[in-house]
Design a protein around this motif. Structure first.
Motif, mmCIF file in Angstrom:
data_model
loop_
_atom_site.group_PDB
_atom_site.id
_atom_site.type_symbol
_atom_site.label_atom_id
_atom_site.label_comp_id
_atom_site.label_asym_id
_atom_site.label_seq_id
_atom_site.Cartn_x
_atom_site.Cartn_y
_atom_site.Cartn_z
ATOM 1 N N VAL A 55 5.083 16.309 5.177
ATOM 2 C CA VAL A 55 4.245 15.213 4.688
ATOM 3 C C VAL A 55 4.955 14.625 3.474
ATOM 4 C CG1 VAL A 55 2.011 14.541 3.740
ATOM 5 C CG2 VAL A 55 2.124 16.316 5.508
ATOM 6 N N HIS A 56 5.277 13.342 3.554
ATOM 7 C CA HIS A 56 5.975 12.642 2.480
ATOM 8 C C HIS A 56 4.984 11.732 1.765
ATOM 9 C CE1 HIS A 56 9.880 13.812 4.175
ATOM 10 N NE2 HIS A 56 9.355 13.513 5.348
ATOM 11 N N SER A 57 4.786 11.967 0.483
ATOM 12 C CA SER A 57 3.930 11.075 -0.292
ATOM 13 C C SER A 57 4.772 9.937 -0.842
ATOM 14 C CB SER A 57 3.264 11.813 -1.444
ATOM 15 O OG SER A 57 2.522 10.880 -2.208
ATOM 16 N N LEU A 58 4.288 8.723 -0.619
ATOM 17 C CA LEU A 58 4.974 7.545 -1.139
ATOM 18 C C LEU A 58 4.440 7.157 -2.510
ATOM 19 C CD1 LEU A 58 5.157 5.693 2.255
ATOM 20 C CD2 LEU A 58 7.038 6.794 1.035
ATOM 21 N N ASP A 59 3.513 7.948 -3.038
ATOM 22 C CA ASP A 59 3.012 7.824 -4.410
ATOM 23 C C ASP A 59 2.628 6.391 -4.777
ATOM 24 O OD1 ASP A 59 3.347 10.573 -4.923
ATOM 25 O OD2 ASP A 59 5.477 10.258 -5.329
ATOM 26 N N LYS A 60 1.865 5.754 -3.913
ATOM 27 C CA LYS A 60 1.414 4.393 -4.200
ATOM 28 C C LYS A 60 0.527 4.449 -5.442
ATOM 29 C CE LYS A 60 0.146 0.257 -1.687
ATOM 30 N NZ LYS A 60 -0.865 -0.362 -2.482
ATOM 31 N N GLY A 61 0.859 3.646 -6.410
ATOM 32 C CA GLY A 61 0.179 3.682 -7.695
ATOM 33 C C GLY A 61 -1.121 2.897 -7.754
ATOM 34 N N GLY A 62 -1.579 2.371 -6.654
ATOM 35 C CA GLY A 62 -2.805 1.587 -6.620
ATOM 36 C C GLY A 62 -2.620 0.390 -5.700
ATOM 37 N N ARG A 63 -3.654 -0.405 -5.608
ATOM 38 C CA ARG A 63 -3.690 -1.537 -4.689
ATOM 39 C C ARG A 63 -2.493 -2.474 -4.842
ATOM 40 N NH1 ARG A 63 -9.102 -5.065 -3.786
ATOM 41 N NH2 ARG A 63 -9.352 -3.637 -2.053
ATOM 42 N N TRP A 64 -2.058 -2.704 -6.057
ATOM 43 C CA TRP A 64 -1.018 -3.709 -6.302
ATOM 44 C C TRP A 64 0.385 -3.132 -6.480
ATOM 45 C CZ3 TRP A 64 -3.031 -7.693 -4.415
ATOM 46 C CH2 TRP A 64 -4.389 -7.944 -4.565
ATOM 47 N N ASP A 65 0.552 -1.856 -6.244
ATOM 48 C CA ASP A 65 1.886 -1.235 -6.324
ATOM 49 C C ASP A 65 2.623 -1.498 -5.015
ATOM 50 O OD1 ASP A 65 4.137 0.275 -6.882
ATOM 51 O OD2 ASP A 65 3.165 2.179 -6.398
ATOM 52 N N ILE A 66 2.947 -2.739 -4.761
ATOM 53 C CA ILE A 66 3.577 -3.107 -3.502
ATOM 54 C C ILE A 66 5.104 -3.017 -3.573
ATOM 55 C CG2 ILE A 66 3.847 -4.957 -1.799
ATOM 56 C CD1 ILE A 66 0.901 -5.696 -2.520
ATOM 57 N N PRO A 67 5.766 -3.578 -4.596
ATOM 58 C CA PRO A 67 7.237 -3.492 -4.621
ATOM 59 C C PRO A 67 7.757 -2.054 -4.669
ATOM 60 C CG PRO A 67 6.483 -5.172 -6.151
ATOM 61 C CD PRO A 67 5.262 -4.420 -5.695
ATOM 62 N N GLY A 68 7.205 -1.244 -5.556
ATOM 63 C CA GLY A 68 7.662 0.148 -5.670
ATOM 64 C C GLY A 68 7.366 0.941 -4.413
ATOM 65 N N PHE A 69 6.187 0.756 -3.879
ATOM 66 C CA PHE A 69 5.804 1.434 -2.640
ATOM 67 C C PHE A 69 6.729 1.038 -1.496
ATOM 68 C CE2 PHE A 69 3.571 1.064 1.402
ATOM 69 C CZ PHE A 69 3.226 2.387 1.628
ATOM 70 N N THR A 70 6.992 -0.255 -1.362
ATOM 71 C CA THR A 70 7.862 -0.750 -0.284
ATOM 72 C C THR A 70 9.265 -0.175 -0.429
ATOM 73 O OG1 THR A 70 6.564 -2.782 -0.162
ATOM 74 C CG2 THR A 70 8.740 -2.811 0.873
ATOM 75 N N TYR A 71 9.776 -0.146 -1.648
ATOM 76 C CA TYR A 71 11.095 0.433 -1.901
ATOM 77 C C TYR A 71 11.135 1.905 -1.457
ATOM 78 C CZ TYR A 71 14.966 2.561 -4.372
ATOM 79 O OH TYR A 71 16.086 3.297 -4.668
ATOM 80 N N ARG A 72 10.096 2.676 -1.834
ATOM 81 C CA ARG A 72 10.063 4.096 -1.471
ATOM 82 C C ARG A 72 9.960 4.280 0.045
ATOM 83 N NH1 ARG A 72 7.249 3.755 -6.252
ATOM 84 N NH2 ARG A 72 5.186 3.697 -5.282
ATOM 85 N N LEU A 73 9.219 3.411 0.705
ATOM 86 C CA LEU A 73 9.095 3.496 2.159
ATOM 87 C C LEU A 73 10.427 3.175 2.837
ATOM 88 C CD1 LEU A 73 7.483 3.858 4.756
ATOM 89 C CD2 LEU A 73 6.662 1.502 4.491
ATOM 90 N N ILE A 74 11.091 2.122 2.403
ATOM 91 C CA ILE A 74 12.402 1.775 2.961
ATOM 92 C C ILE A 74 13.389 2.924 2.744
ATOM 93 C CG2 ILE A 74 14.417 0.258 2.694
ATOM 94 C CD1 ILE A 74 12.363 -1.986 1.988
#
Length: 163
Positions: A55-74
């Protein structure tokens, strides 16, 4: 075959339970399976780990953490190089479509688990997500629905029937 499932969380709910059951079954059939979650800490994570499914957590920091989340997913997709990236539910499906455009070697599968959604019962962002998902549905390689009613509703809403 290597498959990564993408879902918001692994709390006790219907889609999450279906994902855990499917992941465990696919692993027993010899596939390499992992699950990526937006938010860590759901109670179903332990069941996957007991079955030796990462299980990999992408550590989304909240609703608007889109750039960081997308980077971690890529980064995760490039590192793990799955054959299939399988989204579960609207927002995950949107992100898998984006990843499919960035990493075209990865096949994108979507999981739709609803029918006859009344968007008036949700906030504006959920309504927007649903409309974006519908537009991005042409980028999915496969769309899986869990009922005939769900299929009829998705096609009625403009999702490509052939997928």
């Amino acid at each position: 075959m290597k498959i990564i499932f993408l879902i918001r969380h692994l709390n006790h709910a219907g889609a999450e339970r279906q994902l855990v059951t499917l992941a465990k079954r696919l692993q027993k059939q010899g596939h390499r399976v992992a699950v990526a979650v937006f938010y860590a800490g759901g109670p179903l994570e332990a069941e996957l780990r007991e079955s030796e499914i990462p299980v990999h957590s992408l550590d989304k920091g909240g609703r608007w953490d889109i750039p960081g989340f997308t980077y971690r997913l890529i980064k995760l997709v490039r590192q793990e190089q799955p054959d299939i990236l399988h989204g579960y539910l609207s927002v995950s499906n949107i992100f898998t479509a984006l990843i499919g455009l960035i990493c075209p070697r990865v096949q994108v599968a979507w999981g739709i688990r609803s029918s006859n959604m009344n968007l008036r019962n949700y906030d504006w962002l959920m309504g927007l997500s649903y409309r974006v998902e519908r537009l991005f549905s042409r980028f999915a390689d496969l769309i899986i629905v869990n009922s005939h009613a769900g299929l009829d509703y998705a096609v009625e809403q403009g999702y490509p029937c052939e997928k």
